[in-house]
Write an enzyme that holds these catalytic residues in place. Structure first.
Site, PDB file in Angstrom:
ATOM      1  N   ARG A  54       0.810  -1.203  -0.082  1.00 44.51           N
ATOM      2  CA  ARG A  54      -0.071   0.064   0.123  1.00 44.51           C
ATOM      3  C   ARG A  54       0.890   1.445   0.007  1.00 44.51           C
ATOM      4  NH1 ARG A  54      -2.683  -3.506   3.467  1.00 44.51           N
ATOM      5  NH2 ARG A  54      -4.412  -4.284   2.706  1.00 44.51           N
ATOM      6  N   LYS A  68       3.445  10.952 -11.889  1.00 44.11           N
ATOM      7  CA  LYS A  68       2.579  10.075 -12.787  1.00 44.11           C
ATOM      8  C   LYS A  68       3.376   8.867 -12.705  1.00 44.11           C
ATOM      9  CE  LYS A  68       0.063  13.078 -15.891  1.00 44.11           C
ATOM     10  NZ  LYS A  68      -0.339  13.481 -17.286  1.00 44.11           N
ATOM     11  N   GLU A  70      11.014  17.901 -25.151  1.00 40.39           N
ATOM     12  CA  GLU A  70      10.507  18.183 -23.847  1.00 40.39           C
ATOM     13  C   GLU A  70      10.872  19.435 -23.407  1.00 40.39           C
ATOM     14  OE1 GLU A  70       7.670  16.551 -23.460  1.00 40.39           O
ATOM     15  OE2 GLU A  70       8.065  14.436 -24.138  1.00 40.39           O
ATOM     16  N   LYS A  80       7.989  22.388 -14.902  1.00 40.97           N
ATOM     17  CA  LYS A  80       6.922  21.391 -14.683  1.00 40.97           C
ATOM     18  C   LYS A  80       6.526  21.298 -13.227  1.00 40.97           C
ATOM     19  CE  LYS A  80       5.735  16.903 -15.384  1.00 40.97           C
ATOM     20  NZ  LYS A  80       5.873  15.499 -15.926  1.00 40.97           N
ATOM     21  N   GLU A 137      -4.106  16.776 -12.776  1.00 38.52           N
ATOM     22  CA  GLU A 137      -4.557  17.133 -14.264  1.00 38.52           C
ATOM     23  C   GLU A 137      -6.033  17.400 -14.321  1.00 38.52           C
ATOM     24  OE1 GLU A 137      -2.029  15.271 -17.109  1.00 38.52           O
ATOM     25  OE2 GLU A 137      -3.756  15.604 -18.792  1.00 38.52           O
ATOM     26  N   ARG A 192      -2.356  21.261 -16.010  1.00 38.98           N
ATOM     27  CA  ARG A 192      -1.478  20.131 -16.228  1.00 38.98           C
ATOM     28  C   ARG A 192      -1.588  19.616 -17.660  1.00 38.98           C
ATOM     29  NH1 ARG A 192       1.247  15.550 -12.319  1.00 38.98           N
ATOM     30  NH2 ARG A 192       2.723  14.677 -13.737  1.00 38.98           N
ATOM     31  N   ASN A 235       0.764  18.677 -22.451  1.00 39.69           N
ATOM     32  CA  ASN A 235       0.526  17.831 -23.631  1.00 39.69           C
ATOM     33  C   ASN A 235       0.706  18.697 -24.985  1.00 39.69           C
ATOM     34  OD1 ASN A 235      -0.039  15.493 -22.365  1.00 39.69           O
ATOM     35  ND2 ASN A 235      -2.124  16.168 -21.829  1.00 39.69           N
ATOM     36  N   HIS A 271       1.701  16.846 -28.366  1.00 41.95           N
ATOM     37  CA  HIS A 271       1.400  15.466 -28.096  1.00 41.95           C
ATOM     38  C   HIS A 271       0.308  14.902 -28.701  1.00 41.95           C
ATOM     39  CE1 HIS A 271       4.325  16.077 -24.893  1.00 41.95           C
ATOM     40  NE2 HIS A 271       4.594  14.751 -24.578  1.00 41.95           N
ATOM     41  N   HIS A 321       1.212  11.739 -30.507  1.00 40.78           N
ATOM     42  CA  HIS A 321       0.725  10.335 -30.538  1.00 40.78           C
ATOM     43  C   HIS A 321       0.210   9.821 -31.748  1.00 40.78           C
ATOM     44  CE1 HIS A 321      -0.078  11.392 -25.747  1.00 40.78           C
ATOM     45  NE2 HIS A 321       1.103  10.957 -25.984  1.00 40.78           N
ATOM     46  N   HIS A 342       9.315   8.678 -28.809  1.00 43.74           N
ATOM     47  CA  HIS A 342       8.598   9.748 -28.353  1.00 43.74           C
ATOM     48  C   HIS A 342       8.754  11.112 -28.656  1.00 43.74           C
ATOM     49  CE1 HIS A 342       5.179  11.310 -25.878  1.00 43.74           C
ATOM     50  NE2 HIS A 342       6.344  11.831 -25.072  1.00 43.74           N
TER      51      HIS A 342
HETATM   52  P1  NAD Z   1      13.635   4.515 -21.897  1.00 45.10           P
HETATM   53  O1  NAD Z   1      13.237   4.510 -20.343  1.00 45.10           O
HETATM   54  O2  NAD Z   1      13.055   3.547 -22.631  1.00 45.10           O
HETATM   55  O3  NAD Z   1      15.036   4.976 -22.215  1.00 45.10           O
HETATM   56  C1  NAD Z   1      15.497   5.288 -23.240  1.00 45.10           C
HETATM   57  C2  NAD Z   1      16.733   4.223 -23.575  1.00 45.10           C
HETATM   58  O4  NAD Z   1      18.005   4.634 -22.907  1.00 45.10           O
HETATM   59  C3  NAD Z   1      16.528   2.681 -22.961  1.00 45.10           C
HETATM   60  O5  NAD Z   1      17.375   1.690 -23.954  1.00 45.10           O
HETATM   61  C4  NAD Z   1      17.598   2.752 -21.823  1.00 45.10           C
HETATM   62  O6  NAD Z   1      17.881   1.500 -21.311  1.00 45.10           O
HETATM   63  C5  NAD Z   1      18.991   3.654 -22.182  1.00 45.10           C
HETATM   64  N1  NAD Z   1      19.363   4.435 -21.079  1.00 45.10           N
HETATM   65  C6  NAD Z   1      18.746   5.053 -20.177  1.00 45.10           C
HETATM   66  N2  NAD Z   1      19.612   5.802 -19.328  1.00 45.10           N
HETATM   67  C7  NAD Z   1      20.719   5.652 -20.182  1.00 45.10           C
HETATM   68  C8  NAD Z   1      22.195   6.180 -19.941  1.00 45.10           C
HETATM   69  N3  NAD Z   1      22.414   7.023 -19.083  1.00 45.10           N
HETATM   70  N4  NAD Z   1      23.232   5.723 -20.675  1.00 45.10           N
HETATM   71  C9  NAD Z   1      22.728   4.989 -21.797  1.00 45.10           C
HETATM   72  N5  NAD Z   1      21.583   4.306 -21.967  1.00 45.10           N
HETATM   73  C10 NAD Z   1      20.586   4.805 -21.311  1.00 45.10           C
HETATM   74  O7  NAD Z   1      12.886   6.059 -22.354  1.00 45.10           O
HETATM   75  P2  NAD Z   1      12.730   7.251 -21.591  1.00 45.10           P
HETATM   76  O8  NAD Z   1      12.498   8.177 -22.892  1.00 45.10           O
HETATM   77  O9  NAD Z   1      13.512   7.795 -20.948  1.00 45.10           O
HETATM   78  O10 NAD Z   1      11.210   7.324 -21.033  1.00 45.10           O
HETATM   79  C11 NAD Z   1      10.083   6.989 -22.032  1.00 45.10           C
HETATM   80  C12 NAD Z   1       8.699   6.472 -20.876  1.00 45.10           C
HETATM   81  O11 NAD Z   1       8.673   7.570 -20.105  1.00 45.10           O
HETATM   82  C13 NAD Z   1       7.759   5.997 -21.649  1.00 45.10           C
HETATM   83  O12 NAD Z   1       7.318   4.804 -21.145  1.00 45.10           O
HETATM   84  C14 NAD Z   1       6.761   7.284 -21.263  1.00 45.10           C
HETATM   85  O13 NAD Z   1       5.395   6.778 -21.302  1.00 45.10           O
HETATM   86  C15 NAD Z   1       7.175   7.587 -19.900  1.00 45.10           C
HETATM   87  N6  NAD Z   1       6.932   8.887 -19.658  1.00 45.10           N
HETATM   88  C16 NAD Z   1       6.319   9.272 -18.266  1.00 45.10           C
HETATM   89  C17 NAD Z   1       5.867  10.393 -17.956  1.00 45.10           C
HETATM   90  C18 NAD Z   1       5.436  10.798 -16.828  1.00 45.10           C
HETATM   91  O14 NAD Z   1       5.017  11.697 -16.488  1.00 45.10           O
HETATM   92  N7  NAD Z   1       5.380   9.616 -15.741  1.00 45.10           N
HETATM   93  C19 NAD Z   1       6.415  11.580 -18.743  1.00 45.10           C
HETATM   94  C20 NAD Z   1       6.838  11.164 -20.170  1.00 45.10           C
HETATM   95  C21 NAD Z   1       7.106  10.192 -20.411  1.00 45.10           C
HETATM   96  N1  GLY Z   2       4.256  14.335 -19.087  1.00 41.97           N
HETATM   97  C1  GLY Z   2       2.830  14.941 -18.841  1.00 41.97           C
HETATM   98  C2  GLY Z   2       2.746  15.274 -17.466  1.00 41.97           C
HETATM   99  O1  GLY Z   2       3.531  14.795 -16.791  1.00 41.97           O
HETATM  100  O2  GLY Z   2       1.505  15.295 -16.793  1.00 41.97           O
END
Ligand code: NAD
Ligand code: GLY
Length: 368
Positions: free
Chosen positions: A121, A143, A185, A227, A237, A241, A245, A248, A252, A265
């Site tokens: 929890r 998030k 971003e 942010k 949101e 918030r 987007n 986006h 998307h 992305h």
């Molecule tokens: P990711 O986590 O897939 O990382 C991208 C690649 O880089 C991976 O292969 C990873 O292993 C590699 N990597 C990470 N750090 C590294 C480093 N320092 N050196 C070498 N390689 C490295 O991609 P991302 O772009 O970081 O994240 C995408 C995800 O984030 C998606 O699932 C998306 O939905 C999510 N997201 C969430 C929010 C939120 O508010 N929670 C906002 C935007 C995106």
């Molecule tokens: N990436 C959008 C949010 O965090 O709300």
């Protein structure tokens, strides 16, 4: 080490600090103050753990560290992986006092965050983001989610970390495409909230692409501050918030049309920002000169400035109509409000004007 800096996320009893610095993970005992039990649990993947897990152990000083590696890639952000993480926590005897630490990009951060929100929890959680996208976006704001076969991020929770530690030195090992994806971003944050910050990013763009530490720390600090302010005002949101987007709805649609994994992305968001700017000009919300500035900045960040030519207007329209965030309020867009630096939600965009943007292709934002 370059100067460290910090940003506070003002969320009352859930407030926390984002620490930013080059070489931060070299600091022994860096994370110990947040660990209430004698052991902590690091979630990472093999790529990142090979590079940084030893540093993380040292940053945790005398705290005993267990860890669990999840698969690398969006396809592993799912309930099966969550089940494996929970199994590992239980097998290694972690109680409600444990601290989960996410070491990796957004996939690790989102999965670890939801594990922290749901394990017994809710247990303490720290984000140590290692991609530029996760440093300026996903690690801040609480998030957390995993994907369901029927939809991305469909199972999750708002769950704030106790702290975020951003070591900009970790960006040195990141592939160039991933750096550009994070810059999308950063540009987005300037476009929606702060024209001065956007101008700084524009002036520093070559230094940012080259990962120059001082420029990078400034840009990350500015993005996290934007942010943090948005999240402090609208954590769950219900209003502002949604401005995060920007770009986006188009992005998307590009990701879906191309098939996930083809365009990152952030690359789709880059083209999406140019499309949102183009639409803003056509609706009298931005000057043509300012729009061209945005397009040039997105290009200099190493990002695409137009969607793939083979996505038809009809495909775009049908994919955007399915986008949950667009459809909730009947095809709504985040558009500029008078120019870069301010944005607002806009409904009832005339279909004829939207089609002009969708048909513009390589000449997006070129009105001369
Ligand atoms: P990711 O986590 O897939 O990382 C991208 C690649 O880089 C991976 O292969 C990873 O292993 C590699 N990597 C990470 N750090 C590294 C480093 N320092 N050196 C070498 N390689 C490295 O991609 P991302 O772009 O970081 O994240 C995408 C995800 O984030 C998606 O699932 C998306 O939905 C999510 N997201 C969430 C929010 C939120 O508010 N929670 C906002 C935007 C995106
Ligand atoms: N990436 C959008 C949010 O965090 O709300």
């Amino acid at each position: 080490m370059t100067t460290n800096t910090a940003i506070d996320v003002a969320l009352g009893d859930r407030a926390y600090t984002i620490h930013i610095g080059e070489g931060l993970l070299e600091e022994r005992e860096l994370l110990s103050e947040h660990v209430r039990s004698e052991k902590a649990f690091v979630i990472s993947n093999a790529t990142v753990a090979d590079l940084y897990l030893d540093r993380m152990r040292s940053a945790l000083g005398n705290v005993k560290v267990d860890h669990c590696l999840i698969g690398d890639g969006e396809e592993h952000k799912n309930l099966d992986t969550l089940g494996e993480v929970v199994g590992s926590l239980l097998e290694q005897g972690h109680t409600r006092n444990t601290t989960i630490i996410a070491l990796g990009g957004g996939v690790v951060g989102d999965t670890a965050g939801f594990a922290a929100a749901s394990y017994q929890r809710g247990v303490d959680f720290i984000q140590v983001p290692t991609t530029l996208l996760s440093q300026v976006d996903s690690s801040v704001g609480g998030k957390t989610a995993v994907n369901h076969p029927l939809g991305k991020n469909m199972i999750g929770a708002f769950y704030q970390p106790k702290a975020v530690y951003i070591d900009t030195a970790t960006l040195r090992t990141l592939p160039d495409r991933e750096v550009s994806a994070g810059l999308a971003e950063i540009i987005k944050h300037g476009m929606l909230a702060d024209a001065n910050y956007l101008a700084e990013v524009e002036a520093d763009i070559e230094r940012l692409v080259a990962l120059e530490p001082e420029a990078m720390i400034n840009a990350i600090r500015g993005s996290c501050a934007i942010k943090a302010a948005v999240v402090a005002e609208d954590e769950k949101e219900s209003g502002k918030r949604a401005l995060l987007n920007l770009g986006h709805t188009f992005g998307h649609a590009i990701e879906t049309a191309m098939g996930y994994g083809q365009w990152l992305h952030g690359e789709a968001v880059g083209a999406g920002l140019v499309m949102a700017t183009d639409l803003s000009v056509r609706l009298g919300r931005c000057s043509a000169d300012e729009a061209l500035r945005i397009k040039n900045l997105v290009a200099k960040a190493g990002l695409p400035v137009a969607p793939p030519a083979d996505i038809s207007t009809e495909t775009f329209l049908s994919l955007m109509a399915k986008d949950k965030k667009a459809i909730d309020a009947g095809m709504r867009f985040v558009l500029l409000a008078g120019g870069p630096g301010e944005a607002e939600l806009v409904e009832d965009v005339p279909a004829s004007v939207l089609s002009e943007t969708l048909r513009a292709g390589e000449s997006l934002c070129e009105f001369g």
